[in-house]
Design an enzyme around this catalytic site. Structure first.
Site, short mmCIF file in Angstrom:
data_model
loop_
_atom_site.label_atom_id
_atom_site.label_comp_id
_atom_site.label_asym_id
_atom_site.label_seq_id
_atom_site.Cartn_x
_atom_site.Cartn_y
_atom_site.Cartn_z
N HIS A 154 0.82 -1.22 0.00
CA HIS A 154 0.00 0.00 0.00
C HIS A 154 0.85 1.27 0.00
CE1 HIS A 154 0.38 -0.11 4.53
NE2 HIS A 154 0.40 1.18 4.36
N ASP B 63 0.30 -7.57 1.47
CA ASP B 63 0.76 -6.18 1.63
C ASP B 63 2.29 -6.09 1.64
OD1 ASP B 63 0.35 -3.48 1.73
OD2 ASP B 63 0.07 -3.39 3.90
N GLY C 247 3.42 6.36 8.36
CA GLY C 247 4.82 6.51 7.96
C GLY C 247 5.67 5.33 8.37
N SER D 233 4.60 2.31 8.03
CA SER D 233 4.22 1.20 7.14
C SER D 233 5.40 0.75 6.28
CB SER D 233 3.08 1.64 6.22
OG SER D 233 1.89 1.86 6.94
N ILE E 31 -2.35 -0.83 11.80
CA ILE E 31 -2.66 -0.62 13.21
C ILE E 31 -4.16 -0.80 13.41
CG2 ILE E 31 -0.74 0.97 13.56
CD1 ILE E 31 -2.78 3.27 13.51
N LEU E 32 -4.54 -1.05 14.65
CA LEU E 32 -5.95 -1.10 15.03
C LEU E 32 -6.19 0.14 15.88
CD1 LEU E 32 -8.24 -3.10 14.49
CD2 LEU E 32 -7.80 -4.10 16.72
N GLY F 256 -8.67 -26.41 -3.02
CA GLY F 256 -9.98 -26.65 -3.60
C GLY F 256 -11.12 -26.61 -2.60
#
Length: 436
Positions: free
Chosen positions: A95, A125, A196, A198, A216-217, A255
């Site tokens: 991202h 990500d 920043g 990330s 983050i949460l 599957g």
């Protein structure tokens, strides 16, 4: 109070004297104490890794009205870490580089370098950049499977427009998933991670890489609430290896159409557990069917790892080598069963046909209830093509390329063809046009 303190100090003195004889482990693993300065510090382990942590800037074309300038505009900034100094390989978040056309890297020593995007993977990500410069440093990598809850951890990056910053915390959880049903098996930490950070590294107390900070949460304000997540090196190394070799990630599958076991589903099934992956459907002739899995089974362990939800299974299967065999355990009518399942490469079309469900590019579809025509979207994997297209759980697909959807077989044939498909979707009272 004073007497208690005296007793504690006296006990500490006795333990210190006894350490050479009775507590050999205290000498073998001393506390991080700088005798010369008289302070506790982790600087000795971290300093060798800090030059490998960089700031990543992503530039792209502006989507607004043309101003006559052709120069790329700033899209995002984040962090990254060099894992291969000889080849100039940097790992960051997908991202951070998304929609970018030009990338630059700020080094700790003040150098500003252009970077080339090798590849990116939305489901994990993870993205890989490459730079060319002399005198690069790289971080040492450790197997994230050796981590334990309570281990000290450090988040390093360039948050909130600041220069390189180090924050300290502990590993507050392992094998975390549930942010979506994508490839998730996160390390949770309470080390401060902000905008920043990330793509920056999560390091252990010796400065070794254990994960890549990714999210983050937050309680709603967007700030740090002490809950952050990092992609473990166990997954990162597989993804980076494939991006370097192929420019993309080639995932495995078994599957099976899976859903996460929620409290509501557990009550419906009469289960006393709320962790696991529910087998919603199994494709005929698939590895899952050959292993003995059936719709309604609850997968509880895979490859000796506990299963929290569907993301746990996808994380293990998705990074397994093709044709490898994974041990698997599941519950059926309260009875634990087990076996082995062979991993196969994901079908190019991304379509898996089950007995009464269809898995299409990350979306699980079933016949709409009642007399209503179309296919109901039961779930959508985070980071999947279906999620990127805008499909949501609860949508009802009424037409594909203008043709009314009759059944799963017809939908499978229509959606298996190459290229995009125009879907007419009923979402509540609204009609939505989506290109999948």
């Amino acid at each position: 109070m004073r007497r208690t303190v005296r007793l504690f100090l006296g006990l500490a003195a006795v333990l210190t004297v006894a350490a050479p004889a009775g507590l050999a482990w205290a000498q073998a693993a001393p506390a991080p104490y700088d005798q010369r300065r008289g302070v506790f510090t982790f600087a000795g382990g971290l300093e060798k890794s800090l030059p490998a942590v960089v700031q990543v800037t992503t530039l792209g074309n502006s989507e607004g009205p043309s101003s006559g300038s052709r120069e790329p505009k700033l899209i995002a900034t984040g962090s990254g870490v060099i894992i291969d100094a000889a080849q100039g390989i940097i790992v960051t978040n997908q991202h951070v580089v998304e929609n970018g056309t030009k990338f630059t890297v700020d080094m700790l020593d003040g150098r500003l370098l252009d970077a080339t995007l090798i590849g990116a993977d939305k489901a994990t990500d993870i993205a890989v950049l490459k730079i060319e410069a002399p005198g690069l440093m790289q971080v040492e990598i450790v197997d994230s499977d050796t981590l334990r809850t309570g281990d000290v951890a450090f988040a390093v990056g360039y948050p909130l427009g600041l220069d390189q910053t180090v924050t300290m915390g502990v590993i507050s959880g392992l094998n975390r998933s549930g942010l979506g049903d994508a490839v998730e098996d996160y390390i949770q930490t309470d080390a401060a991670v902000n905008s920043g950070n990330s793509g920056g590294p999560l390091l252990d107390s010796r400065g070794r890489l254990i994960g890549i900070n990714t999210s983050i949460l937050s309680g709603g304000g967007g700030g740090n609430d002490g809950i952050a997540f990092a992609v473990p090196t166990r997954i990162m190394m597989v993804v980076v290896g494939q991006l370097r070799d192929f420019g993309e990630v080639r995932r495995g599958e078994i599957g099976a159409v899976l859903g996460s076991l929620t409290a509501e589903r557990a009550r419906e099934l009469g289960l006393g557990i709320v962790r696991g992956a529910v087998v919603l459907d199994v494709a005929p002739g698939s590895p899952a069917e050959q292993a003995g899995l059936r719709a309604g089974d609850i997968i509880t362990r895979i490859h000796s790892r506990p299963v929290a939800n569907a993301g746990s299974v996808l994380a293990t299967v998705g990074v397994a080598a093709p044709d490898s065999r994974l041990t698997i355990a599941w519950l059926r009518d309260g009875v634990e069963m087990g076996g082995e399942v062979q991993v196969r490469m994901t079908t190019p079309q991304g379509v898996v046909m089950g007995w009464d469900r269809l898995l299409v590019r990350g979306a699980t579809l079933a016949a709409a209830s009642g007399d209503a025509p179309g296919l109901r979207v039961e779930s959508v994997e985070s980071g999947s093509p279906a999620a990127a297209a805008g499909l949501r759980a609860g949508d009802v697909i009424e037409t594909i390329d203008g043709v009314a959807v009759a059944d799963l077989t017809g939908a499978s044939a229509a959606l298996s063809a190459d290229g995009g498909r125009a879907l007419t979707v009923r979402r509540g009272e609204d009609e939505v046009q989506i290109t999948l």
